[in-house]
Design an enzyme around this catalytic site. Structure first.
Site, PDB file in Angstrom:
ATOM      1  CE  LYS A  70      -8.512 -22.635 -23.845  1.00 26.88           C
ATOM      2  NZ  LYS A  70      -7.906 -21.897 -23.976  1.00 26.88           N
ATOM      3  CG  HIS A 198     -10.892 -16.288 -20.123  1.00 32.26           C
ATOM      4  ND1 HIS A 198     -10.890 -15.910 -20.658  1.00 32.26           N
ATOM      5  CD2 HIS A 198     -12.197 -17.308 -20.090  1.00 32.26           C
ATOM      6  CE1 HIS A 198     -10.875 -15.349 -22.601  1.00 32.26           C
ATOM      7  NE2 HIS A 198     -12.236 -17.340 -21.648  1.00 32.26           N
ATOM      8  CD  GLU A 277      -4.282 -16.970 -20.414  1.00 29.34           C
ATOM      9  OE1 GLU A 277      -5.529 -17.439 -20.477  1.00 29.34           O
ATOM     10  OE2 GLU A 277      -3.866 -17.808 -19.507  1.00 29.34           O
TER      11      GLU A 277
HETATM   12  C1  PLP Z   1      -8.340 -19.794 -19.970  1.00 33.95           C
HETATM   13  C2  PLP Z   1      -9.378 -19.160 -21.416  1.00 33.95           C
HETATM   14  N1  PLP Z   1      -7.870 -18.215 -21.416  1.00 33.95           N
HETATM   15  C3  PLP Z   1      -8.465 -18.272 -22.844  1.00 33.95           C
HETATM   16  C4  PLP Z   1      -9.316 -17.856 -23.699  1.00 33.95           C
HETATM   17  C5  PLP Z   1      -9.623 -17.406 -24.899  1.00 33.95           C
HETATM   18  O1  PLP Z   1     -10.550 -16.987 -25.171  1.00 33.95           O
HETATM   19  P1  PLP Z   1     -10.599 -16.012 -26.265  1.00 33.95           P
HETATM   20  O2  PLP Z   1     -10.875 -16.769 -27.482  1.00 33.95           O
HETATM   21  O3  PLP Z   1     -12.405 -14.943 -25.913  1.00 33.95           O
HETATM   22  O4  PLP Z   1      -9.503 -14.640 -26.401  1.00 33.95           O
HETATM   23  C6  PLP Z   1      -9.839 -18.878 -23.530  1.00 33.95           C
HETATM   24  C7  PLP Z   1     -11.180 -19.426 -23.755  1.00 33.95           C
HETATM   25  O5  PLP Z   1     -12.730 -19.713 -23.366  1.00 33.95           O
HETATM   26  C8  PLP Z   1      -9.565 -19.599 -21.537  1.00 33.95           C
HETATM   27  O6  PLP Z   1     -10.724 -20.830 -20.988  1.00 33.95           O
END
Ligand code: PLP
Length: 416
Positions: A70, A198, A277
Site C-alpha cells: 500500500k 501494527h 510489514e
Molecule cells: C497493517 C499494516 N501493516 C503495515 C503498514 C505499513 O506501515 P509503515 O509504512 O509505517 O511501515 C501499514 C500502514 O499503515 C498497515 O496498516
C-alpha cells in the site's frame, strides 16, 4: 544501461559516485523524448533499496520483511524487493494480484487487512494466499465459510503514542477480546497460526514494539493453553523511512531484538517465525519528486505587507503526490535544482489544481522564474500510492537509477 528484470525491460540509469542527483535531474529535465518536457517526474534510486534491505537483514536478522504494498506499488520497487526475497503485505485483491503476477509464491504474501471483502477472501483462497489477519468474530465466520484452511493471525491493538492515523481506533483487539476470539476460532475449527500488530506509521517510540510484544506473548501462552501451537509473529510496520532516520531505525531494531530474545526465545517458543510489514522503511527515501514552476505571482501588493513575497504554482499538489501533507503529516522541503541566489524571500508553494486548499508549503526561497525546477526528497511513502488525477493532472512518472557502487549488486539481485 538497460537491465532485464523477470523478462521485463526496465530502463535504469547508472550514476557515477561523483554525479550529484541535482546534476542528474538537470540532465533529465533537458532530455529529449519526454512527451511533455514540463511534466513532473520521480527519480527512483533502486540501489538504495538494496542497501536498505541489507541494513534490515543486518539489524534484525531474525525478522523477515514483508513489504507493505500500500505504501508504494511502483513495479520496479516491487520487482527489486521480490528478487531480494522479501515477502509482501497486501491489503486487497488488487495488491495480491500485482505481487503474485510477478511470480512471488503465495507463501511469501500475507493478506494483512483485518476486515476483508468476501470476494477478496475467495480470491486469496483461489491463489493460495493463506496467511491473513483478523480481529473480530464476523471475520472468523466469513473465513470459516469461504476459506476454512486459511492460516489466521490475531491482530491486536498496539498504537505507538506518536504514530500517524492511530490504527487502533479502527483495528485490533484488546488482550481480553483476543482470548475470546481465540476461543471462537477454536470452536469453529479454524487454524490460527499466530499474532500480528501494527504500531502505526511514523513510530518514533521503540518501546511501542516492546509493549505490543508483551501482549503478543500473553496471547501465545493463551493459545497454547487452548490447544494452538502458534508459529508466526507479525510485528507490522511503523519503521522510519526518511534518509535521516537511520539512527532511529537502529534503536527500534535493537529494542525489538532484545524483546524477542527475552519473550520469544527458541526454548520458550520453538519454531516461531518472525515477520514484519515495513512500508515507509523501503519506499520513502528511494523517491525524489521533481516538479516544475508553472506560474509565479509577486505579492508586493498584499495589504498590510504581511505574507509571502512570491507565490509559486508548481505541477504537483495535495491531490497528487503531495497528499502526504494532509494524510501523512509530511512537511516536504523544496530544493532548487539549479544553482541559486543566496538571497531568500518568504515564499509560498501552491499545487497545480484549481482548488483553493491546494497549498504545499511556505518556505524561505531564492527568487525563481517560471520554468525552474524544484525537487523534494523522501517522497516515496504514501505519496503516489494515494495520489489522484484530480483536475486531469497525471501522476508523476518514475525514472530509475542506481549508483555506480550498487550496480553489481543490482545486477546480481535481478539475475539470480
Ligand atoms: C497493517 C499494516 N501493516 C503495515 C503498514 C505499513 O506501515 P509503515 O509504512 O509505517 O511501515 C501499514 C500502514 O499503515 C498497515 O496498516
Amino acid at each position: 544501461m538497460e537491465l532485464t528484470i523477470h523478462q521485463t525491460s526496465i530502463p535504469v540509469d547508472s550514476l557515477s559516485q561523483q554525479e550529484s542527483l541535482r546534476e542528474h535531474i538537470t540532465k533529465r529535465t533537458a532530455s529529449a523524448g519526454r512527451e511533455d518536457v514540463e511534466d513532473p517526474f520521480y527519480v527512483v534510486d533502486l540501489g538504495r533499496l538494496i542497501e536498505l534491505y541489507q541494513d534490515w537483514v543486518t539489524a534484525m536478522p531474525s525478522v523477515t520483511p514483508f513489504y507493505a504494498v500500500k505504501c508504494n506499488e511502483d513495479p520496479a520497487l516491487l520487482k527489486t524487493l521480490a528478487a531480494l526475497g522479501t515477502g509482501f503485505d497486501c491489503a486487497s485483491k488488487h495488491e495480491m494480484s500485482v505481487v503474485l503476477d510477478l511470480g512471488v509464491p503465495p507463501e511469501r504474501v500475507v493478506y494483512a487487512n483485518p476486515c476483508k471483502q468476501t470476494s477478496h477472501i475467495q480470491y486469496a483462497a483461489q491463489r493460495g494466499v493463506k496467511m491473513m489477519s483478523f480481529d473480530n468474530t464476523a471475520e472468523l465466520h466469513k473465513t470459516h465459510k469461504h476459506f476454512p484452511t486459511a492460516e489466521l493471525m490475531l491482530r491486536i491493538k498496539a498504537d505507538a503514542p506518536d504514530c500517524v492515523g492511530k490504527p487502533g481506533f479502527k483495528f485490533g483487539c484488546t488482550t481480553a477480546e483476543g482470548k475470546q476470539l481465540l476461543d471462537t476460532a477454536k470452536a469453529l475449527g479454524l487454524n490460527v497460526i499466530g499474532v500480528s500488530f501494527h504500531v502505526g506509521s511514523r513510530c518514533q517510540t521503540p518501546s511501542a514494539y516492546e509493549v505490543a510484544l508483551k501482549v503478543a506473548a500473553e496471547l501465545f501462552d493463551y493459545g497454547a493453553k487452548i490447544g494452538y501451537q502458534f508459529s508466526l509473529l507479525d510485528i507490522g510496520g511503523g519503521f522510519p523511512g526518511q534518509a535521516g532516520s537511520r539512527d532511529m531505525f537502529h534503536s527500534v531494531a535493537s529494542a525489538i531484538n532484545q524483546t524477542l530474545a527475552s519473550l520469544f526465545s527458541p526454548e520458550a517458543h520453538p519454531g516461531v517465525r518472525f515477520i514484519a510489514e515495513p512500508g515507509r522503511y523501503f519506499a520513502c527515501s528511494t523517491h525524489t519528486i521533481v516538479v516544475n514552476i508553472i506560474s509565479k505571482r509577486s505579492c508586493d501588493i498584499v495589504e498590510g505587507g504581511e505574507g509571502p513575497k512570491f507565490m509559486y504554482y508548481i505541477n504537483g499538489g495535495i491531490y497528487g503526490s503531495f497528499n502526504c501533507v494532509l494524510n501523512d503529516r509530511a512537511a516536504p522541503v523544496p530544493i532548487p535544482v539549479k544553482e541559486v541566489d543566496a538571497i531568500v524571500h518568504q515564499s509560498r508553494l501552491w499545487g497545480v489544481t484549481c482548488a483553493g486548499r491546494d497549498k504545499i508549503c511556505d518556505a524561505l526561497l531564492p527568487e525563481f522564474e517560471v520554468g525552474d525546477w524544484l525537487c523534494f526528497e523522501d517522497m516515496g511513502a504514501y505519496t503516489i500510492s494515494s495520489a489522484t488525477c484530480f483536475n486531469g493532472f497525471p501522476k508523476a512518472a518514475p525514472y530509475y537509477y542506481v549508483r555506480e557502487n550498487t550496480i553489481d549488486q543490482f545486477k546480481q539481485v535481478h539475475e539470480q
